[in-house]
Write a protein that holds these residues in place. Structure first.
Motif, PDB file in Angstrom:
ATOM      1  N   ARG A   1      50.823  -9.563  51.866  1.00 14.49           N
ATOM      2  CA  ARG A   1      50.507  -8.162  52.147  1.00 14.49           C
ATOM      3  C   ARG A   1      51.566  -7.271  51.522  1.00 14.49           C
ATOM      4  O   ARG A   1      52.747  -7.628  51.478  1.00 14.49           O
ATOM      5  N   ILE A   2      51.145  -6.100  51.043  1.00 14.40           N
ATOM      6  CA  ILE A   2      52.072  -5.085  50.565  1.00 14.40           C
ATOM      7  C   ILE A   2      51.621  -3.747  51.129  1.00 14.40           C
ATOM      8  O   ILE A   2      50.434  -3.409  51.072  1.00 14.40           O
ATOM      9  N   ASN A   3      52.554  -3.015  51.706  1.00  9.81           N
ATOM     10  CA  ASN A   3      52.153  -1.745  52.298  1.00  9.81           C
ATOM     11  C   ASN A   3      52.375  -0.592  51.311  1.00  9.81           C
ATOM     12  O   ASN A   3      52.765  -0.799  50.159  1.00  9.81           O
TER      13      ASN A   3
ATOM     14  N   CYS B   1      40.874 -10.204  48.199  1.00  6.99           N
ATOM     15  CA  CYS B   1      41.763  -9.075  48.425  1.00  6.99           C
ATOM     16  C   CYS B   1      41.116  -8.141  49.442  1.00  6.99           C
ATOM     17  O   CYS B   1      39.897  -8.124  49.596  1.00  6.99           O
ATOM     18  N   ALA B   2      41.956  -7.398  50.121  1.00 10.21           N
ATOM     19  CA  ALA B   2      41.480  -6.504  51.164  1.00 10.21           C
ATOM     20  C   ALA B   2      42.381  -5.285  51.243  1.00 10.21           C
ATOM     21  O   ALA B   2      43.560  -5.346  50.874  1.00 10.21           O
ATOM     22  N   ALA B   3      41.832  -4.192  51.736  1.00  9.79           N
ATOM     23  CA  ALA B   3      42.591  -2.957  51.877  1.00  9.79           C
ATOM     24  C   ALA B   3      42.542  -2.491  53.321  1.00  9.79           C
ATOM     25  O   ALA B   3      41.499  -2.551  53.976  1.00  9.79           O
TER      26      ALA B   3
ATOM     27  N   TYR C   1      41.692  -4.861  58.295  1.00  8.95           N
ATOM     28  CA  TYR C   1      41.391  -4.563  56.900  1.00  8.95           C
ATOM     29  C   TYR C   1      39.943  -4.084  56.836  1.00  8.95           C
ATOM     30  O   TYR C   1      39.027  -4.792  57.245  1.00  8.95           O
ATOM     31  N   ASP C   2      39.764  -2.898  56.299  1.00  8.73           N
ATOM     32  CA  ASP C   2      38.445  -2.287  56.323  1.00  8.73           C
ATOM     33  C   ASP C   2      37.589  -2.667  55.125  1.00  8.73           C
ATOM     34  O   ASP C   2      36.356  -2.626  55.201  1.00  8.73           O
TER      35      ASP C   2
ATOM     36  N   GLY D   1      46.098  -6.557  50.968  1.00 11.62           N
ATOM     37  CA  GLY D   1      46.362  -7.928  51.396  1.00 11.62           C
ATOM     38  C   GLY D   1      45.570  -8.926  50.580  1.00 11.62           C
ATOM     39  O   GLY D   1      44.543  -8.587  49.981  1.00 11.62           O
ATOM     40  N   TRP D   2      46.092 -10.128  50.535  1.00  7.22           N
ATOM     41  CA  TRP D   2      45.385 -11.256  49.941  1.00  7.22           C
ATOM     42  C   TRP D   2      45.196 -12.326  51.009  1.00  7.22           C
ATOM     43  O   TRP D   2      46.138 -12.620  51.766  1.00  7.22           O
TER      44      TRP D   2
END
Length: 117
Positions: free
Chosen positions: A49-51, A94-96, A104-105, A34-35
């Motif tokens: 977001r992109i999965n 950015c996040a994952a 988002y961790d 995600g951004w």
């Protein structure tokens, strides 16, 4: 997982930038990326977001102008930003998100995007 965001800078309104989010420490193929962005004096907002299967989601404010993508071979995510507006000025993060997780961790350090009018 460590995330490194880059690609920010100063651009005139109507211009384009591409942000990158390089991951290390783990392969992110099964993660959502995600951004988010935070403008001065405002809260952090969702941008895109992109999965894991490349399904994308965008905030209404950027739909049609921004495009999120990922290159699993490079363990990197991207945010292509076109037709930039002064109101897009913010620090972009950015996040994952790990599989099965609600939040988002992992977060990158942020990269500043400044759009001049």
């Amino acid at each position: 997982v460590q995330l490194q965001a880059s690609g920010g800078g100063l651009v005139q309104a109507g211009g384009s930038l591409r942000l990158s989010c390089a991951a290390s420490g783990r392969t992110l193929g099964s993660y959502a990326l995600g951004w988010f962005r935070q403008a001065p004096g405002k809260e952090r907002d969702f941008v895109a977001r992109i999965n894991w299967s490349d399904i994308t989601l965008y905030a209404n404010s950027v739909k049609g102008r921004f495009a999120i993508s990922r290159d699993n071979a490079k363990n990197t995510g991207y945010l292509q930003m076109n037709s930039l507006k002064p109101e897009d000025t913010a620090v972009y993060y950015c996040a994952a998100q790990a599989p099965g997780r609600m939040n988002y961790d992992y977060w990158g350090q942020g990269t500043l995007v400044t759009v001049s009018s």
